[in-house]
Scaffold this active site. Structure first.
Site, mmCIF file in Angstrom:
data_model
loop_
_atom_site.group_PDB
_atom_site.id
_atom_site.type_symbol
_atom_site.label_atom_id
_atom_site.label_comp_id
_atom_site.label_asym_id
_atom_site.label_seq_id
_atom_site.Cartn_x
_atom_site.Cartn_y
_atom_site.Cartn_z
ATOM 1 N N LYS A 131 25.464 65.728 39.186
ATOM 2 C CA LYS A 131 26.248 66.437 40.603
ATOM 3 C C LYS A 131 25.985 67.219 41.175
ATOM 4 O O LYS A 131 25.789 67.681 42.283
ATOM 5 C CB LYS A 131 27.663 66.946 40.094
ATOM 6 N N THR A 143 34.185 69.825 38.765
ATOM 7 C CA THR A 143 32.906 70.182 39.731
ATOM 8 C C THR A 143 32.447 71.500 39.100
ATOM 9 O O THR A 143 33.010 72.232 39.383
ATOM 10 C CB THR A 143 31.942 69.779 40.812
ATOM 11 N N LYS A 198 30.826 77.489 45.743
ATOM 12 C CA LYS A 198 30.883 77.497 44.050
ATOM 13 C C LYS A 198 29.975 76.399 43.094
ATOM 14 O O LYS A 198 29.560 77.538 42.650
ATOM 15 C CB LYS A 198 32.468 77.152 43.392
#
Length: 300
Positions: free
Chosen positions: A175, A100, A243
């Protein structure tokens, strides 16, 4: 060599990558592996994978290169750094980043790959450690259709829901949408649990009941019971979720989009990390709420 017996470089054999690579190896593919911590790739090497000392070395042996590493900075070094994957991969290879990461970085990698006669796909996944082990991941892909079709048999070994969303960066944008939805959902079940406990109910029983209705979600069914059992082992790290939320917020800001629910989730998870739980699974959010509830009891 046919797609049924492809040579694959797999970089990143952590919590999820180890299982994903294992499915490919079990399917008969020739696997070349690298991981920053060699011990985490040892089980794959013992099963027949070939160890390499660098991502570039592994990539030089493969028709397909798959990566799932930690942060966008890691992705950038692995792909675009000196002696990295883009520099050393075979002409015609398909590069597949399943980390990701940043949509903008995915586009940069695709451009650099194309300039060297390579194809690049950004293909982040959802499903956590359980989805990786059971080969039931959701795979969200951005890139050219021809490269996607070449890689599809590999995706099908690792996941059950596989979709091409658009050009380079589209998989990462999808995502981000996934993580935005999860962020609010994590707060929802954690608040439901502490509310149920405060009301004197059996929170495990409450989860069973509401999980069968409109409140049901993967996180509520899978992560909330782990948290109630005191199991905070990482299926997906708090630090990696932070993150992801940072990337989503930065991408939203680029589009001049305000996402207050996501912003709240990030603030609360920042507190989870500050409490020393950044290496726990994301279900550690319940520890924060439980601590707050405990303080409230002290005040009363």
């Amino acid at each position: 060599m046919s797609q049924n017996t492809s040579s694959i470089a797999f970089v990143g054999t952590g919590v999820m990558g180890r299982s994903m690579a294992g499915h490919l190896l079990a399917a008969g593919h020739r696997l070349h592996v690298h991981n920053r911590t060699p011990a985490r790739a040892q089980a794959l090497v013992d099963a027949g994978a070939v160890w390499h000392d660098s991502p570039g070395s592994a990539a030089a042996e493969a028709e397909f290169v798959i990566t799932i590493v930690g942060y966008p900075s890691d992705v950038e070094v692995v792909y675009l750094g000196e002696g990295g994957i883009v520099e050393r991969a075979r002409r015609g290879a398909v590069l597949i980043d399943m980390t990701t990461s940043s949509p903008a970085l995915a586009r940069r990698i695709a451009e650099a790959a194309s300039a060297r006669g390579l194809s690049a796909l950004d293909a982040p996944v959802s499903g956590g450690d359980v989805g990786a082990k059971e080969a039931r991941l959701v795979v969200m892909v951005g890139g050219e259709a021809a490269a996607f079709e070449r890689a599809r048999p590999l995706f099908e070994r690792m996941g059950k829901t596989i979709a091409l969303l658009g050009g380079p960066g589209a998989g990462q944008h999808c995502k981000m949408s996934n993580q935005i939805a999860i962020a609010a959902g994590m707060l929802g079940w954690a608040e439901a649990v502490v509310y149920a406990q405060k009301a004197g109910l059996d929170a495990s029983r409450v989860l069973e009941v509401i999980g069968g209705g409109a409140a049901g979600s993967w996180s509520l069914s899978n992560l909330a019971p782990r948290a109630l059992a005191g199991n905070f082992a990482p299926g997906f790290y708090v630090k990696h979720f932070l993150k992801d939320m940072r990337i989503a917020i930065e991408s939203a800001e680029e589009m001049r989009l305000d996402l207050p629910g996501l912003a709240l989730a990030r603030r609360l998870y920042d507190r989870v990390a500050a409490a020393g739980w950044e290496d726990c699974g994301t279900q550690a959010i319940l520890r924060l709420y439980a601590a707050q509830a405990g303080r409230a009891d002290d005040v009363s």
